[in-house]
Design a protein around this motif. Structure first.
Motif, short mmCIF file in Angstrom:
data_model
loop_
_atom_site.label_atom_id
_atom_site.label_comp_id
_atom_site.label_asym_id
_atom_site.label_seq_id
_atom_site.Cartn_x
_atom_site.Cartn_y
_atom_site.Cartn_z
N ALA A 40 -5.57 -3.21 -2.85
CA ALA A 40 -4.23 -3.19 -2.28
C ALA A 40 -4.04 -4.42 -1.38
O ALA A 40 -5.02 -5.00 -0.91
N PRO A 41 -2.80 -4.81 -1.12
CA PRO A 41 -2.54 -5.97 -0.26
C PRO A 41 -3.19 -5.82 1.11
O PRO A 41 -3.04 -4.79 1.76
N GLY A 42 -3.92 -6.84 1.53
CA GLY A 42 -4.55 -6.84 2.83
C GLY A 42 -5.80 -6.00 2.94
O GLY A 42 -6.34 -5.86 4.05
N GLY A 84 0.03 12.20 -10.81
CA GLY A 84 0.38 12.46 -9.42
C GLY A 84 0.29 11.22 -8.55
O GLY A 84 -0.23 11.27 -7.44
N LEU A 85 0.82 10.13 -9.04
CA LEU A 85 0.70 8.85 -8.34
C LEU A 85 1.42 8.86 -7.00
O LEU A 85 2.49 9.45 -6.86
N LYS A 86 0.80 8.19 -6.04
CA LYS A 86 1.33 8.08 -4.69
C LYS A 86 1.57 6.61 -4.35
O LYS A 86 0.94 5.74 -4.94
N PRO A 87 2.45 6.32 -3.40
CA PRO A 87 2.66 4.93 -3.00
C PRO A 87 1.38 4.22 -2.59
O PRO A 87 1.24 3.02 -2.84
N GLU A 88 0.45 4.94 -1.98
CA GLU A 88 -0.81 4.34 -1.57
C GLU A 88 -1.72 3.98 -2.73
O GLU A 88 -2.76 3.34 -2.53
N ASP A 89 -1.36 4.39 -3.94
CA ASP A 89 -2.10 3.97 -5.13
C ASP A 89 -1.69 2.57 -5.58
O ASP A 89 -2.32 2.01 -6.49
N THR A 90 -0.65 2.03 -4.98
CA THR A 90 -0.19 0.70 -5.34
C THR A 90 -1.29 -0.33 -5.08
O THR A 90 -1.81 -0.44 -3.98
N ALA A 91 -1.65 -1.07 -6.12
CA ALA A 91 -2.74 -2.03 -6.03
C ALA A 91 -2.86 -2.78 -7.34
O ALA A 91 -2.24 -2.43 -8.34
N ILE A 92 -3.67 -3.81 -7.32
CA ILE A 92 -4.11 -4.43 -8.56
C ILE A 92 -5.36 -3.68 -9.01
O ILE A 92 -6.31 -3.54 -8.25
N TYR A 93 -5.34 -3.22 -10.24
CA TYR A 93 -6.45 -2.46 -10.78
C TYR A 93 -7.29 -3.34 -11.69
O TYR A 93 -6.77 -4.01 -12.59
#
Length: 122
Positions: A40-42, A84-93
Motif C-alpha cells: 500500500a502507499p507509504g 469482501g474487499l475493504k478500502p484497506e486492501d487497496t495496494a499493488i499486488y
C-alpha cells in the motif's frame, strides 16, 4: 530466468470481489511455492498468502476468511480470489514464485511479478 505475468487488478467497490491471476514461465525446473504480496502507499511490502506445492495454503491474518489462494499446477499459475474487499486492501499486488531453474538446478530462488493495482473505493 523466470517471468511472472499478472492480471485481474482493477477498481472495485467495498464488499466486492476480484480475482487475480499470475502465470510463471521461463527456464523453470521445479516450483516449490507460489504466493502473493501487496504494498500500500507509504507502507512496506506485506505478505498475503502462500501456496506450497502439494501443501496447505497459508494466509496473513488481515485477509484470512476473505481471500483464497489456489493453483493450476499444469499451467504454472496462481490465483488470488478476493472477497469482501475493504478500502484497506487497496495496494499493488505482487505475485511470486519460489523455484529452481535449469541454469542452477540446485539453487532455489524467489522471482517477482511486476505487480497489479487493486483499488477498493466507492
Amino acid at each position: 530466468q523466470v517471468q511472472l505475468v499478472e492480471s485481474g487488478g482493477g477498481l472495485v467497490q467495498p464488499g466486492g470481489s476480484l480475482r487475480l491471476s499470475c502465470a510463471a514461465s521461463g527456464t523453470i525446473l521445479s516450483i516449490y511455492a507460489m504466493g502473493w504480496y501487496r504494498q500500500a502507499p507509504g507502507k512496506q511490502r506485506e505478505w498475503v498468502a502462500t501456496s506450497p506445492s502439494g501443501g496447505d495454503t497459508n494466509y496473513a491474518d488481515s485477509v484470512k476468511g476473505r481471500f483464497t489462494i489456489s493453483r493450476d499446477y499444469a499451467k504454472n499459475t496462481v490465483y488470488l480470489q478476493m472477497n469482501g474487499l475493504k478500502p484497506e486492501d487497496t495496494a499493488i499486488y505482487y505475485c511470486n514464485v519460489f523455484s529452481s531453474t535449469t541454469a542452477t538446478p540446485s539453487r532455489r530462488r524467489t522471482f517477482w511479478g511486476q505487480g497489479t493495482q487493486v483499488t477498493v473505493s466507492s
